[in-house]
Design a protein around this motif. Structure first.
Motif, short mmCIF file in Angstrom:
data_model
loop_
_atom_site.label_atom_id
_atom_site.label_comp_id
_atom_site.label_asym_id
_atom_site.label_seq_id
_atom_site.Cartn_x
_atom_site.Cartn_y
_atom_site.Cartn_z
N ASP A 13 35.94 30.21 38.59
CA ASP A 13 35.60 31.52 39.16
C ASP A 13 36.51 32.61 38.61
O ASP A 13 37.63 32.33 38.17
CB ASP A 13 35.73 31.49 40.70
CG ASP A 13 34.41 31.16 41.36
OD1 ASP A 13 33.37 31.64 40.88
OD2 ASP A 13 34.42 30.39 42.35
N LEU A 14 36.03 33.86 38.68
CA LEU A 14 36.88 35.01 38.39
C LEU A 14 37.94 35.08 39.47
O LEU A 14 37.61 35.07 40.66
CB LEU A 14 36.04 36.29 38.38
CG LEU A 14 34.91 36.33 37.33
CD1 LEU A 14 34.04 37.58 37.55
CD2 LEU A 14 35.48 36.32 35.91
N ASP A 15 39.19 35.14 39.07
CA ASP A 15 40.31 35.09 40.00
C ASP A 15 40.66 36.51 40.44
O ASP A 15 41.56 37.14 39.90
CB ASP A 15 41.50 34.41 39.31
CG ASP A 15 42.54 33.92 40.29
OD1 ASP A 15 42.61 34.49 41.41
OD2 ASP A 15 43.29 33.00 39.94
N PHE A 16 39.95 36.98 41.45
CA PHE A 16 39.98 38.39 41.83
C PHE A 16 40.64 38.61 43.19
O PHE A 16 40.53 37.76 44.08
CB PHE A 16 38.55 38.92 41.92
CG PHE A 16 38.05 39.53 40.64
CD1 PHE A 16 38.90 39.90 39.62
CD2 PHE A 16 36.68 39.75 40.46
CE1 PHE A 16 38.43 40.48 38.45
CE2 PHE A 16 36.20 40.33 39.30
CZ PHE A 16 37.07 40.70 38.30
N GLY A 17 41.25 39.79 43.34
CA GLY A 17 41.63 40.28 44.65
C GLY A 17 40.39 40.72 45.42
O GLY A 17 39.27 40.70 44.88
N PRO A 18 40.58 41.14 46.68
CA PRO A 18 39.44 41.34 47.58
C PRO A 18 38.42 42.38 47.14
O PRO A 18 37.24 42.25 47.45
CB PRO A 18 40.10 41.76 48.90
CG PRO A 18 41.49 42.16 48.56
CD PRO A 18 41.87 41.39 47.34
N TRP A 19 38.84 43.42 46.42
CA TRP A 19 37.91 44.51 46.10
C TRP A 19 37.63 44.65 44.61
O TRP A 19 36.97 45.60 44.20
CB TRP A 19 38.47 45.85 46.63
CG TRP A 19 38.66 45.87 48.10
CD1 TRP A 19 39.84 45.73 48.77
CD2 TRP A 19 37.65 46.00 49.10
NE1 TRP A 19 39.63 45.76 50.11
CE2 TRP A 19 38.29 45.94 50.35
CE3 TRP A 19 36.26 46.17 49.06
CZ2 TRP A 19 37.59 46.03 51.55
CZ3 TRP A 19 35.57 46.27 50.24
CH2 TRP A 19 36.23 46.20 51.48
#
Lengths: 139, 139, 139
Positions: A110-116
């Motif tokens: 998965d794309l390792d993203f913060g919440p926004w």
């Protein structure tokens, strides 16, 4: 090492637009089977950007107004570049503020993203087919 | 291929600050044992930056003044984004000027830096816990 | 995984210049034998940029004028950083607008570029030897 390559094509009807491409990139990542690595997403054209920010329409209007203030489209005669017959001098400047590319960590496929965090295509000289490159490497 | 992932958490007491995180990133790199590769360091929040420049306090004051001129915090009503109830419209713009991420070469298990390169966390909307992602791939 | 590292050195005679380094990077890539991967190209100095845009002289004059407007060199007393004895405060700001680095996809042992993409070294405080790092990883 695995690698994955995909082009995303867009034909923006107006001169400028911001388009959320997060799901396109995620789909490619899932198809790639790459679990750990880095994903590069870049505009392949020099009057467009790929950047990460918020999917909020008010903010997108703020970007539009701000970029027009920093590098206004008019007067087109204000750019030496436009002496070549182009009218997109401003778009080459706007693209530098917003950036060409993003590099995103890939974790557990998965794309390792913060919440926004959302990935956007920023078009500053549309009305023709243009493309984005997704290249993922890892294992 | 090896990979390494770490989150760095910060709680900046004021609205804005620049914090040198080079040693945090180096410690992670040394722990990873990765000798050759690429290190990605990115803000996981969309009102913050990670960038590379000089650790010099006068320059940091210049950045503060310059960013406030390019995208002033006040008046908060000057940003459509703030109609959502936020007051951080300016921070989303400042972050684009300073950038979301850096990618650093890893050579011999060290950050492959020129003489003055230092990695900074640029916070433009603090007063809460926020984080940075470090992802390193290589061998 | 293969990796390749090279430094490109430049000594720009004036304060500012934009230099097309695409062929230098391509030569290194071909020498590396890396077919699929990512190429990082970054300034190793904090008053210089590496960016991708068009090799068009009018546009380069537009960048020069625009960056001078956003972060003028004069008056040098306008920057706190210059109290250290430097006169390059503006160069640290210009570099943030244009960026430190680019990451380019490597496909079939070539830079995976759109039709007009060219890599530039942006020097904002020249008149001395400075360098760029090329680091390529892949297989």
């Amino acid at each position: 090492m695995k690698n994955y390559r995909e082009e995303l094509w867009f034909d923006v009807p107006g001169r400028r637009a911001l388009i959320n491409i997060t799901q396109h990139v995620e789909s490619g990542l899932h198809a790639s089977g790459i679990k750990e690595g880095l994903a590069l997403v870049n505009a392949m054209h020099i009057t467009a950007s790929v950047f990460i920010n918020d999917d909020e329409s008010g903010l997108h209007q703020d970007y539009e107004r701000w970029l027009e203030k920093l590098a206004p489209h008019e007067p087109v005669s204000g750019y030496m570049h436009n002496l070549t017959g182009e009218d997109n001098g401003d778009a080459h400047l706007k693209r530098q503020v917003m950036g060409r590319e993003v590099v995103v960590a890939v974790t557990n496929n998965d794309l390792d993203f913060g919440p926004w965090e959302q990935i956007f295509y920023g078009e500053f000289d549309g009305r023709r087919k243009k493309r984005i490159l997704v290249k993922i490497i890892g294992e």
